[in-house]
Each structure stands twice: as C-alpha cells, then as structure tokens.
Write a protein that holds these residues in place. Sequence first.
Motif, PDB file in Angstrom:
ATOM      1  N   ILE A  17      25.979  40.285  15.071  1.00  0.00           N
ATOM      2  CA  ILE A  17      24.996  41.363  15.191  1.00  0.00           C
ATOM      3  C   ILE A  17      23.555  40.859  15.186  1.00  0.00           C
ATOM      4  N   ASP A  18      23.217  39.922  14.321  1.00  0.00           N
ATOM      5  CA  ASP A  18      21.830  39.435  14.285  1.00  0.00           C
ATOM      6  C   ASP A  18      21.422  38.812  15.615  1.00  0.00           C
ATOM      7  N   THR A  19      22.318  38.048  16.215  1.00  0.00           N
ATOM      8  CA  THR A  19      22.024  37.431  17.506  1.00  0.00           C
ATOM      9  C   THR A  19      21.907  38.491  18.591  1.00  0.00           C
ATOM     10  N   LEU A  20      22.803  39.467  18.596  1.00  0.00           N
ATOM     11  CA  LEU A  20      22.745  40.542  19.587  1.00  0.00           C
ATOM     12  C   LEU A  20      21.456  41.344  19.444  1.00  0.00           C
ATOM     13  N   THR A  44      17.421  49.972  17.067  1.00  0.00           N
ATOM     14  CA  THR A  44      17.305  49.415  15.722  1.00  0.00           C
ATOM     15  C   THR A  44      18.534  48.556  15.461  1.00  0.00           C
ATOM     16  N   ARG A  45      18.498  47.792  14.386  1.00  0.00           N
ATOM     17  CA  ARG A  45      19.649  46.966  14.016  1.00  0.00           C
ATOM     18  C   ARG A  45      20.877  47.848  13.781  1.00  0.00           C
ATOM     19  N   LYS A  51      26.539  50.514  18.333  1.00  0.00           N
ATOM     20  CA  LYS A  51      26.877  50.286  19.749  1.00  0.00           C
ATOM     21  C   LYS A  51      27.995  49.259  19.914  1.00  0.00           C
ATOM     22  N   TYR A  52      27.934  48.170  19.148  1.00  0.00           N
ATOM     23  CA  TYR A  52      28.871  47.064  19.348  1.00  0.00           C
ATOM     24  C   TYR A  52      30.114  47.121  18.470  1.00  0.00           C
ATOM     25  N   GLY A  73      26.652  34.789  24.855  1.00  0.00           N
ATOM     26  CA  GLY A  73      26.491  35.994  25.653  1.00  0.00           C
ATOM     27  C   GLY A  73      27.555  37.025  25.357  1.00  0.00           C
ATOM     28  N   THR A  74      27.520  38.084  26.134  1.00  0.00           N
ATOM     29  CA  THR A  74      28.526  39.142  26.021  1.00  0.00           C
ATOM     30  C   THR A  74      29.043  39.483  27.415  1.00  0.00           C
ATOM     31  N   ILE A  75      30.248  40.003  27.435  1.00  0.00           N
ATOM     32  CA  ILE A  75      30.876  40.428  28.677  1.00  0.00           C
ATOM     33  C   ILE A  75      31.751  41.624  28.335  1.00  0.00           C
TER      34      ILE A  75
END
Length: 189
Positions: A17-20, A44-45, A51-52, A73-75
């Motif tokens: 989460i912090d990286t995202l 916001t965090r 969301k994730y 990254g994300t996919i």
Amino acid sequence: MLEGKKIKIRPIEEEDIDTLYQWSNDEEINYWSSGAWPLNTLYTRDQIIDKYLENPSDTYRYAMLNENDLLIGTIGFKEVNIPCRSVTLFIVIGEKSYWGLGYGTDALITFVRFLFTQWNFHRVSLDTWDENLRAIRTYEKVGFKIEGRQREARFILGNYHDAVLMGVLRDEFLALHGKLQVAKSGRLE
C-alpha cells in the motif's frame, strides 16, 4: 503466483500500500499511465487501501514483481463480460527505473496468456492515449491491434487527446506466443 521470464504476478498485499500510494502521487507515472495527472493524486491512503484491498468491486488488481521480488508495478483487468468472454486489461509500471527494459512486455505476455488459457476469455482489450507511443508499441509487440479511436476523449494538461482502443483475440495471441507447456521437469515453460 504467475511467473514470466522476468516478472512474477501475485495478489496485492497490505505491505504494497505505501508504494502504491507513492505511485498514485507521482506526476510522471500518472501522466503516462492514464494522462490523469493531477486527478489521481487526490486519493488518500485510506482510499488506496479501499481501492486495492477492501472493495475492489469488479476490478481484479495484481502486483508485479521483478526477479528479486521487488514491487515494480500493477496489472489487472476489469469490465468482465461473461457472455462475450471479454475483459479490459490495465498495467502500470510504477518503478520508473524499470521502464523500457522489457518488464511490461513480459508481464503482458504472461498475464494475457493467463486470461486466455485459465479464465477462458476470447478477447482482451485496453486503451491508452495517442501520445503514449511507448505503450502502443509494447501492446502491438504483444499482439494487440489498434481497433479505433475516440476523438478528443482524454483531457491531459489542458489539451484534448484521442483515446486509442486496442484489442487482441485468443487465437491471434496464442499463434504469436503459444500456450504454456509442462516440461519433463514439471515446470511450466
């Protein structure tokens, strides 16, 4: 976990989460991934967590890792259409030092193969904007074809841009990249 030649794909975890959150506040990442700068930075965090992890709705998001298990990254996919067996794909390389090194191509080939062979989709689509030429070339390398444009559908830094619509069909993709095979060693190749 899915494994490509350079990447691994796994579910997003709380430690990501912090990286995202950092990526969602990075101007350059957002500019190239969606042209949505600064709109994406309004999360916001807690909204990133929601969301994730907590309420992803009909969106399936995954973490992309390099060979050393670093999140790069994300996919994922969204807009699942069961009768048509189609889906919309998205990808973001958040670690800019990995841009242009083939990680996105490897992730796309690995993930699209998964969508066609395990989820049994018939069609995968995506969209980008007309100045994102690096992404368009990568998508074409994977087998996506430009299917159309939505004129002036994106508003980026005060200017309208066309959205570029792309898609690939299962047979086209598998003819280009083949299915995974189980080797005598038991590993997928």
